[in-house]
Motif scaffolding. Structure first.
Motif, PDB file in Angstrom:
ATOM      1  N   LYS A   1      18.919   1.836 -28.408  1.00 15.57           N
ATOM      2  CA  LYS A   1      18.530   2.066 -27.022  1.00 15.57           C
ATOM      3  C   LYS A   1      17.092   2.566 -26.924  1.00 15.57           C
ATOM      4  N   TYR A   2      16.554   2.475 -25.697  1.00 16.03           N
ATOM      5  CA  TYR A   2      15.252   3.082 -25.410  1.00 16.03           C
ATOM      6  C   TYR A   2      15.452   4.560 -25.086  1.00 16.03           C
ATOM      7  N   ARG A   3      14.475   5.375 -25.492  1.00 15.23           N
ATOM      8  CA  ARG A   3      14.517   6.806 -25.176  1.00 15.23           C
ATOM      9  C   ARG A   3      13.148   7.234 -24.644  1.00 15.23           C
ATOM     10  N   ALA A   4      13.167   8.161 -23.698  1.00 15.80           N
ATOM     11  CA  ALA A   4      11.918   8.652 -23.109  1.00 15.80           C
ATOM     12  C   ALA A   4      11.091   9.384 -24.161  1.00 15.80           C
ATOM     13  N   LEU A   5       9.771   9.181 -24.122  1.00 16.59           N
ATOM     14  CA  LEU A   5       8.890   9.888 -25.040  1.00 16.59           C
ATOM     15  C   LEU A   5       8.855  11.378 -24.702  1.00 16.59           C
ATOM     16  N   PRO A   6       8.691  12.240 -25.701  1.00 11.32           N
ATOM     17  CA  PRO A   6       8.452  13.662 -25.410  1.00 11.32           C
ATOM     18  C   PRO A   6       7.192  13.797 -24.548  1.00 11.32           C
ATOM     19  N   PRO A   7       7.123  14.801 -23.660  1.00  3.85           N
ATOM     20  CA  PRO A   7       6.002  14.927 -22.708  1.00  3.85           C
ATOM     21  C   PRO A   7       4.624  14.857 -23.353  1.00  3.85           C
TER      22      PRO A   7
ATOM     23  N   MET B   1       0.833  -1.206   0.000  1.00  3.57           N
ATOM     24  CA  MET B   1       0.000   0.000   0.000  1.00  3.57           C
ATOM     25  C   MET B   1       0.864   1.251   0.000  1.00  3.57           C
ATOM     26  N   GLY B   2       1.949   1.228   0.769  1.00  2.00           N
ATOM     27  CA  GLY B   2       2.823   2.397   0.835  1.00  2.00           C
ATOM     28  C   GLY B   2       3.504   2.677  -0.492  1.00  2.00           C
ATOM     29  N   VAL B   3       4.019   1.630  -1.123  1.00  2.00           N
ATOM     30  CA  VAL B   3       4.727   1.807  -2.393  1.00  2.00           C
ATOM     31  C   VAL B   3       3.757   2.234  -3.494  1.00  2.00           C
ATOM     32  N   LYS B   4       2.599   1.590  -3.582  1.00  2.00           N
ATOM     33  CA  LYS B   4       1.644   1.916  -4.647  1.00  2.00           C
ATOM     34  C   LYS B   4       1.115   3.342  -4.520  1.00  2.00           C
ATOM     35  N   SER B   5       0.804   3.772  -3.298  1.00  2.00           N
ATOM     36  CA  SER B   5       0.323   5.149  -3.132  1.00  2.00           C
ATOM     37  C   SER B   5       1.431   6.144  -3.409  1.00  2.00           C
ATOM     38  N   GLY B   6       2.651   5.805  -3.026  1.00  7.21           N
ATOM     39  CA  GLY B   6       3.778   6.691  -3.300  1.00  7.21           C
ATOM     40  C   GLY B   6       4.067   6.817  -4.785  1.00  7.21           C
ATOM     41  N   LEU B   7       3.954   5.705  -5.528  1.00  9.77           N
ATOM     42  CA  LEU B   7       4.169   5.738  -6.975  1.00  9.77           C
ATOM     43  C   LEU B   7       3.094   6.567  -7.668  1.00  9.77           C
ATOM     44  N   LYS B   8       1.859   6.462  -7.194  1.00 10.40           N
ATOM     45  CA  LYS B   8       0.788   7.249  -7.791  1.00 10.40           C
ATOM     46  C   LYS B   8       1.025   8.735  -7.578  1.00 10.40           C
ATOM     47  N   ALA B   9       1.546   9.095  -6.398  1.00  6.76           N
ATOM     48  CA  ALA B   9       1.823  10.503  -6.110  1.00  6.76           C
ATOM     49  C   ALA B   9       2.987  11.028  -6.939  1.00  6.76           C
ATOM     50  N   ASN B  10       3.882  10.144  -7.341  1.00  9.89           N
ATOM     51  CA  ASN B  10       5.070  10.553  -8.114  1.00  9.89           C
ATOM     52  C   ASN B  10       4.976  10.129  -9.578  1.00  9.89           C
ATOM     53  N   GLU B  11       3.764   9.961 -10.081  1.00  7.55           N
ATOM     54  CA  GLU B  11       3.578   9.484 -11.449  1.00  7.55           C
ATOM     55  C   GLU B  11       4.238  10.391 -12.479  1.00  7.55           C
ATOM     56  N   ALA B  12       4.327  11.671 -12.165  1.00  4.09           N
ATOM     57  CA  ALA B  12       4.932  12.622 -13.113  1.00  4.09           C
ATOM     58  C   ALA B  12       6.423  12.375 -13.297  1.00  4.09           C
ATOM     59  N   LEU B  13       7.035  11.620 -12.382  1.00  4.61           N
ATOM     60  CA  LEU B  13       8.474  11.343 -12.467  1.00  4.61           C
ATOM     61  C   LEU B  13       8.763  10.025 -13.180  1.00  4.61           C
ATOM     62  N   ILE B  14       7.710   9.403 -13.719  1.00  2.96           N
ATOM     63  CA  ILE B  14       7.862   8.170 -14.496  1.00  2.96           C
ATOM     64  C   ILE B  14       7.318   8.429 -15.896  1.00  2.96           C
ATOM     65  N   THR B  15       8.001   7.932 -16.900  1.00  6.50           N
ATOM     66  CA  THR B  15       7.580   8.173 -18.277  1.00  6.50           C
ATOM     67  C   THR B  15       7.602   6.888 -19.083  1.00  6.50           C
ATOM     68  N   LEU B  16       6.905   6.906 -20.195  1.00  4.05           N
ATOM     69  CA  LEU B  16       7.001   5.809 -21.151  1.00  4.05           C
ATOM     70  C   LEU B  16       8.243   6.019 -22.012  1.00  4.05           C
ATOM     71  N   ALA B  17       8.939   4.933 -22.297  1.00  8.70           N
ATOM     72  CA  ALA B  17      10.132   4.992 -23.151  1.00  8.70           C
ATOM     73  C   ALA B  17       9.914   4.069 -24.341  1.00  8.70           C
TER      74      ALA B  17
END
Length: 700
Positions: free
Chosen positions: A676-682, A581-597
């Motif tokens: 290599k993988y590259r992050a998608l533009p925002p 529960m702690g990790v999942k809620s924390g990841l949801k709060a920091n979703e902006a710091l994760i991107t699709l590559a």
């Protein structure tokens, strides 16, 4: 009537040949592969060899789909080789087992596993083009397995052939010294017209040519160098020269014999066959590379498993030593299981002859051994019982028996649709059979239970569809080709794990390492063993199911966990729930710091110099990629353009047909290789994320 002709032309002479070679000594067997870049004439050369040796009564042609080794319907329709095919030729009391391999990069797994069991390779080069990209890929595979090789310069009946260009191309790209053993017998210069090609002649007929060859060989052999300086080798015979060429070939990668000719007209094929029997090693010479305790025992290697409509799963193998008999027991080193051999078949492309036993050097098909797989080593179970403590180490330490196969992972994915539920069941059954044969084919169910297949490229996927329709009679279509995205950490962040009530206080940090590094799960705190196992298992799951869309996280993601306080008497299920529960809620709060590559790929295109601007313009505008380089060769008799670039793999699914369209078929896409993988533009990231969550699109 067509089937009758096929029988007369192809099957009847095959059986006649097999009866003649059944008693061949292993010293007179040669196991070779024929490899090349696509369209270099590999299958045509194979057909010419079979015709010249009397294995077939009439040579087939690519254009009308009548060649012996391209027997699949999709091969005949497209004029390309998709699956490696085994055939045999009898030449001057020698049995030559030949495997004709695909030239297209998307079917490279067929080449890899075939080369694994061969003792020599005939590398076909287009005499008007020289070394091409896929030839270099295959050359590296040959070096990996340390396979002796000879080059055949094909298409010398065409105008524009250039012997000097080909030889320089071999030196430049392979970094070896070509030893020219046959040359064109014609009038004019080395860059010649079609009507000036009158045949070939051996360079060994001339004493001065023999002297030049020995002088070259002396540069790569200390023994020959000493003898050359001492006596001058002025009277070296043709047999002596060939013996020394074979000697140096077997000990160094610095020379390669070269012959010239034409697979289409058959000119130079007989001379090439002579060189194959004289220069390539026999199975007896390869036998010396096995562990001494195995040289008189059964040793075989499975290099291809397929599904036969009549016989079920069958396994094609190469016998390195000993004898395997129909009805005998064999031991698989990988699975440690014993199998009972059903029938033993000698293949000739898509026709077979049943034989009672196979001996050293034979390439045969075993039936009844369903559990065997590509790469398996087969031994005599009675011998294994006597050497239980040592046989595994013998296999592991031997280069011939322990040569790992590297198959590329699927790059493109698509859904396979059928009109009815009943047809879908047939589809799944057919794909299960095809997966046995094709190690690069992936099959799985999506979230909506659709069937998703993965392959090396769009051509590979189209071939899968065609074979499903033509061979398994499944009514199906491919749709929505996709590539595999990943989830990546844009910036390091930490999520808290807290439960004041239970006294649990900790945190998990997600960070991104350098691209070349591989991340892992690290737990810094001392925990109860069952708690430690739960934490590690949960955090490792993010490498396969990321927090955004359940896609794998990039391999360079580092996950670090630490706890300041964890009561030792807390129930395991309660502790696991707090962590999750702690990790999942924390990841949801920091979703902006994760991107699709998304994956990127390297491409290479060559063609006439006048198409260069069209390729560059399309690459920059349509693919929106400035990451490219272009070179122009204006010195050649036919000026060429070579383009290399890097672009998103998703935009390259149909790039081969795009190249053909914008250049009117004059340019060729040589490869699409993963980069290599590259992050998608925002903006693209947000759009794709929304579309997937709303069900407007899907990702594999």
């Amino acid at each position: 009537m067509v089937l009758l002709v096929r029988y007369v032309v192809r099957v009847a002479p095959v059986y006649k040949m097999i009866r003649r070679i059944s008693g061949s000594s292993a010293s007179r067997i040669r196991n070779i592969g024929i490899v090349a870049h696509i369209d270099a004439g590999k299958t045509t050369v194979t057909e010419s060899i079979l015709y010249k040796s009397g294995s077939i009564m009439a040579a087939g042609h690519i254009k009308d789909g009548s060649t012996t080794t391209d027997f699949l319907q999709c091969e005949q329709d497209r004029g390309i080789t998709v699956a490696a095919a085994s055939v045999q030729a009898l030449w001057k009391d020698h049995t030559i087992n030949i495997i004709d391999t695909p030239g297209h990069i998307e079917f490279n797994a067929e080449v890899e596993r075939s080369l694994r069991v061969l003792d020599g390779a005939l590398v076909i080069l287009d005499g008007t083009r020289g070394v091409e990209p896929q030839t270099m890929t295959v050359w590296r595979q040959l070096q990996k397995f340390r396979i002796p090789r000879m080059i055949f310069l094909n298409k010398f009946d065409r105008g524009g052939r250039d012997l000097d260009m080909c030889l320089n191309s071999i030196r430049d790209h392979f970094e070896v010294e070509p030893i020219l053993l046959t040359i064109p017998r014609s009038s004019g210069t080395h860059t010649e017209q079609k009507n000036s090609f009158e045949g070939v002649k051996s360079t060994l007929q001339s004493e001065s040519s023999r002297m030049d060859i020995m002088e070259t060989l002396a540069l790569f052999s200390e023994t020959l160098e000493s003898e050359f300086l001492g006596t001058g080798l002025s009277t070296a015979s043709a047999e002596r020269v060939l013996g020394d060429v074979k000697h140096v070939m077997g000990r160094t990668d610095t020379i390669v014999p070269v012959a010239v000719g034409s697979g289409l007209t058959g000119v130079g094929i007989a001379e090439c066959l002579d060189l194959i029997t004289q220069l390539f090693p026999s199975p007896l010479q390869v036998l010396r590379k096995l562990p001494s305790l195995l040289r008189h025992e059964l040793v075989a290697v499975v290099f291809k498993s397929t599904y036969d409509k009549v016989r079920g799963v069958v396994n094609q193998c190469r016998v390195y030593s000993g004898t395997v008999r129909s009805g005998s027991k064999i031991y698989c080193v990988r699975s440690r299981e014993v199998y009972l051999v059903g029938k033993i078949l000698r293949p000739m492309a898509d026709t077979f002859e049943t034989i009672r036993e196979a001996h050293i050097g034979d390439i045969v098909i075993l039936t009844g051994c369903k559990g065997l797989a590509t790469g398996d080593v087969i031994l005599d179970p009675s011998w294994v019982e006597k050497h239980l403590d040592s046989y595994q180490a013998m296999i592991n330490d031997n280069r011939v028996l322990n040569s790992p196969l590297n198959f590329t992972l699927p790059l493109f994915f698509c859904k396979v649709t059928t009109p009815t539920t009943e047809e879908e069941k047939r589809l799944e059954h057919a794909l299960a059979k095809m997966s046995i044969e094709d190690p690069t084919l992936s099959v799985r169910k999506g979230k909506d239970q659709d069937v998703i297949v993965g392959g090396s490229g769009q051509l590979h996927l189209n071939i899968i569809r065609e074979r499903l329709q033509q061979e398994h009679f499944v009514d199906c279509n491919l749709r929505e080709i996709r590539v595999r995205y990943c989830e990546a950490v844009l910036s390091d962040f930490t999520v808290p794990i807290e439960s004041t009530e239970d006294g649990v206080f900790g945190s998990v940090t997600f960070s991104s390492l350098d691209e070349a590094e591989r991340g892992s799960v690290v737990v810094l705190s001392k925990l109860r063993k069952d708690m430690f196992d739960v934490v590690c298992k949960f955090l490792r799951s993010f490498y396969t199911l990321g927090p955004l869309l359940g896609l794998p996280m990039m391999a360079n993601t580092q996950i670090t966990c630490s706890f300041d306080s964890t009561p030792r008497d807390i129930p395991l299920d309660r502790f696991a729930r707090i962590v999750k529960m702690g990790v999942k809620s924390g990841l949801k709060a920091n979703e902006a710091l994760i991107t699709l590559a998304e994956p990127y790929a390297r491409v290479m295109v060559t063609g006439p110099i006048n198409v260069g601007d069209a390729i560059i313009s399309d690459f920059v505008s349509r693919l929106q990629s400035p990451d490219y380089s272009a070179t122009y060769d204006e010195k050649s008799h036919s000026p060429t353009f070579c383009f290399r670039g890097v672009a998103p793999l998703a935009l390259l699914a149909d790039y081969s047909s795009v190249v053909q369209r914008i250049t009117n078929g004059s340019a060729m896409l040589h490869y699409i290789k993963p980069a290599k993988y590259r992050a998608l533009p925002p903006l693209r990231h947000q759009t794709l994320l929304r579309e997937v969550r709303e069900g407007a699109t899907w990702l594999p």
